[in-house]
Enzyme design. Structure first.
Site, PDB file in Angstrom:
ATOM      1  N   GLU A 293       2.637  18.757  29.575  1.00  0.00           N
ATOM      2  CA  GLU A 293       1.693  18.980  28.562  1.00  0.00           C
ATOM      3  C   GLU A 293       0.379  18.644  28.809  1.00  0.00           C
ATOM      4  O   GLU A 293       0.121  17.489  28.944  1.00  0.00           O
ATOM      5  CB  GLU A 293       2.140  18.531  27.174  1.00  0.00           C
ATOM      6  CG  GLU A 293       1.339  18.609  25.920  1.00  0.00           C
ATOM      7  CD  GLU A 293       1.648  20.048  25.345  1.00  0.00           C
ATOM      8  OE1 GLU A 293       0.875  20.587  24.481  1.00  0.00           O
ATOM      9  OE2 GLU A 293       2.577  20.725  25.884  1.00  0.00           O
ATOM     10  N   GLU A 323      -8.514  23.590  27.445  1.00  0.00           N
ATOM     11  CA  GLU A 323      -7.947  23.305  28.884  1.00  0.00           C
ATOM     12  C   GLU A 323      -7.721  24.605  29.817  1.00  0.00           C
ATOM     13  O   GLU A 323      -7.885  24.350  31.120  1.00  0.00           O
ATOM     14  CB  GLU A 323      -6.699  22.555  28.630  1.00  0.00           C
ATOM     15  CG  GLU A 323      -7.170  21.257  27.710  1.00  0.00           C
ATOM     16  CD  GLU A 323      -6.042  20.992  26.683  1.00  0.00           C
ATOM     17  OE1 GLU A 323      -6.361  20.129  25.763  1.00  0.00           O
ATOM     18  OE2 GLU A 323      -5.118  21.647  26.706  1.00  0.00           O
ATOM     19  N   ASP A 466       1.031  18.918  20.418  1.00  0.00           N
ATOM     20  CA  ASP A 466       2.211  18.628  20.697  1.00  0.00           C
ATOM     21  C   ASP A 466       3.613  19.386  20.086  1.00  0.00           C
ATOM     22  O   ASP A 466       4.754  19.464  20.448  1.00  0.00           O
ATOM     23  CB  ASP A 466       2.217  17.014  20.617  1.00  0.00           C
ATOM     24  CG  ASP A 466       1.316  16.365  21.167  1.00  0.00           C
ATOM     25  OD1 ASP A 466       1.178  16.791  22.483  1.00  0.00           O
ATOM     26  OD2 ASP A 466       0.489  15.605  20.752  1.00  0.00           O
TER      27      ASP A 466
END
Length: 479
Positions: A293, A323, A466
C-alpha cells in the site's frame, strides 16, 4: 496508505486538454452521455444497487484467510487544520502565505505552506516533521483545540482493523510499533507480533489536519474535503519492525502479506535503509501474495528507487492519483513530466494510460511479479490486472472497495440526499454502455472500473484508501 486523497477537476479544463489526451490513450470513448445523466438514467441509488448485486454474487469462501499486515502503526490525533493554526498564531490565515510543497517539514511556517497547498488542491498528503521541538509546539497547541479525536493510525494498523471489521473469521497478524494507547485502541482479535521493535513504552503520534470542501484558508478555497498528515515518528520512519515482521512470517504461514509504511522512509537518510529492506523483501515466502500500500511521497529520486527495488518484488499495489502521477513522473513519462503533482484532470483515460505505461516499464524487468494495481480517485476506481496473472473476481473487488469508501466517508448513509455520482455531464471516459460498472481489455491488461459516490458532507476522510484496499483484497480471488 495509507489514507484517501481526493481531487476534482472542472469540465472546462477537461475540454481544453481532451485533444491531447486522445492521442495517448489505448482506447477513448465516452462512459456516459450528457443525455443519460440529464435524464437520470444513472443515479447514486442505481450504482449502490449494482455494487450490492455484484458483491452478493461473491459471498462465500475467501482465498485469503490468513493475512499478515505490517509495518506502520500509530495514534492519530485528528482535528480541523484551520483550528490548529489559529491556536499556533494570532496572525494565522493570511493571503501572504503561499502554497508550497516540502519534502520534509522543519517548522510551523512550512507546515502552514504545505497545508495550504494540499487544501487548495483538495487532496490528501503526508510528510515527516523533522524538528522535534517545533513538533512538540504543535502537540501542545492541539490540546487547546476543542474538538480533537484519537484513533488508530498508520496504514498497516488501519488495514488490519478494516479486514477484521469486514470479516471476523479471517486470521490477522500485525507487526507494527505499539505503545500503551494504541494497544488499547487495537481490535483485541488482532494477533500481535511481540518483539523489542514492536513493543513501545511511548506511542508514536501522527497529527491529521482535516479540512472541508469550500473552506477558505490563506485566501484559497478547498475544492473537496480531505486531510494532511504529519509526524515526528522515529519507529515508523525507519520501518524498525520490518525485520521482525518478515522473520515471523514462516511461523504464521500467511496466504496474503500486506506491507505499508515505505513512504515514511522519505523523511530520513533513506538510501541505506531501503537497501536493507529490499534484501529483506526477498525473504517473504513466495507462497503468499504480496500487496504494498503506497502513500503520499514527495521526491522523484525516492519514488524511482521504490519502482526499481520494491515494486518488481510484489504482486499488487494500492495507490491514489497523486501517487500514480508521481510514479509516472519519476520514470520520465511524457504525460507527467511537467509537475510533481497532477497538472491535468485525472480521467479514466489518463489513469489507464499511466497504469499501462507503468506495467509495461516493469515488464522490462524479467523478475517483476507486479500484476495488479488498485487505483482510486475522487470520481472513480480502477483495478487493473494482467491477463497472465492469477488474480480473479476483480470487478467485484473494485465495487467492494468503492462501496466501502462511500460508506465510511458518509457515515453509512448512501441515500440520494447525501451523495452524488462521481461522474458528471461532460466527463470523457472509456466506453458508452448502459452499465455503470464495466470491464475492459487492452494491451494485455484487464481494467475493472466503477464510478464513485461523493459525500456532500463527508464525516470521515482518514483511512479511506486503506479501507478501499482492504475491501478489494478480501473480495479478490488468487488462484
Amino acid at each position: 496508505m495509507s489514507v484517501q486523497t481526493w481531487s476534482r477537476c472542472g469540465i472546462s479544463l477537461l475540454v481544453l486538454v481532451f485533444a491531447v489526451l486522445l492521442s495517448y490513450s489505448p482506447f477513448s470513448v465516452k462512459l456516459f452521455s450528457k443525455k443519460q445523466l440529464d435524464n437520470k438514467l444513472f443515479t447514486s441509488s442505481k450504482l449502490v444497487d449494482i455494487w450490492n448485486q455484484q458483491i452478493q454474487k461473491s459471498i462465500g469462501g475467501l482465498d485469503f484467510n490468513r493475512i499478515a499486515v505490517g509495518v506502520n502503526g500509530d495514534v492519530d490525533i485528528i482535528l480541523q487544520g484551520t483550528d490548529l493554526f489559529k491556536e499556533l498564531s494570532t496572525s494565522a490565515n493570511s493571503s501572504k502565505v503561499h502554497p508550497k510543497d516540502h519534502a520534509v517539514i522543519t517548522n510551523i511556517e512550512e507546515l502552514d505552506e504545505i497545508f495550504t497547498l494540499f487544501l487548495s488542491k483538495g487532496g490528501g498528503g503526508e510528510r515527516f516533521f523533522s524538528n522535534f521541538r517545533e513538533f512538540q509546539k504543535v502537540i501542545e497547541a492541539s490540546r487547546s483545540v476543542q474538538q480533537v479525536k484519537k484513533f488508530v493510525g498508520g496504514n498497516a494498523a488501519l488495514i488490519a482493523q478494516k479486514i477484521l471489521e469486514l470479516n471476523k473469521s479471517v486470521k490477522v497478524m500485525v507487526g507494527l510499533p505499539v505503545g500503551p494507547v494504541l494497544d488499547l485502541l487495537l481490535n483485541p482479535s488482532v494477533e500481535r507480533l511481540k518483539s523489542e521493535t514492536t513493543s513501545l513504552k511511548m506511542d508514536e503520534y501522527h497529527v491529521v489536519l482535516e479540512y472541508s470542501k469550500s473552506e477558505i484558508w490563506n485566501g484559497l478555497k478547498a475544492p473537496a474535503s480531505s486531510r494532511f498528515i504529519f509526524s515526528h515518528d522515529v519507529s515508523n520512519s525507519h520501518m524498525s519492525c520490518f525485520h521482525d515482521f518478515v522473520a515471523s512470517l514462516p511461523d504464521f504461514s500467511p496466504d496474503l502479506v500486506v506491507i505499508s509504511g515505505l513512504h515514511m522512509l522519505e523523511g530520513i537518510d533513506w538510501e541505506g535503509r531501503l537497501m536493507e529492506i529490499t534484501e529483506e523483501f526477498k525473504q517473504i515466502p513466495r507462497s503468499a501474495a504480496i500487496h504494498v500500500e503506497l502513500a503520499s511521497m514527495a521526491g522523484s529520486k525516492f519514488v524511482n528507487a521504490l519502482i526499481q527495488k520494491i515494486l518488481p518484488q510484489v504482486d499488487s499495489i494500492g495507490l491514489n492519483e497523486q501517487e500514480l502521477w508521481l510514479l509516472c513522473h519519476s520514470l520520465g513519462f511524457e504525460r507527467c513530466k511537467g509537475s510533481l503533482q497532477p497538472n491535468i484532470p485525472i480521467t479514466v483515460e489518463v489513469a489507464v494510460d499511466m497504469i499501462t505505461l507503468l506495467l509495461e516499464h516493469l515488464d522490462t524487468s524479467a523478475a517483476s511479479t507486479l500484476s495488479r494495481i488498485h487505483f482510486h480517485t475522487l470520481s472513480f476506481h480502477i483495478i487493473a490486472s494482467k491477463h497472465s496473472s492469477t488474480w480473479n473476481n476483480q470487478l467485484t473487488a473494485v465495487c467492494a472497495g468503492a462501496r466501502q469508501a462511500a460508506l465510511q466517508a458518509c457515515g453509512g448513509n448512501l441515500g440520494t440526499d447525501y451523495v452524488d455520482l462521481g461522474v458528471q455531464p461532460g466527463d470523457t471516459e472509456l466506453i458508452t454502455s448502459d452499465q455503470l460498472t464495466r470491464t475492459l481489455k487492452a494491451a494485455g491488461v484487464t481494467f475493472h472500473i466503477t464510478p464513485s459516490l461523493i459525500c456532500r458532507k463527508p464525516l470521515q476522510t482518514v483511512g479511506l484508501g486503506d479501507a478501499i484496499s482492504a475491501s478489494g483484497l478480501l473480495y479478490s480471488r488468487y488462484s
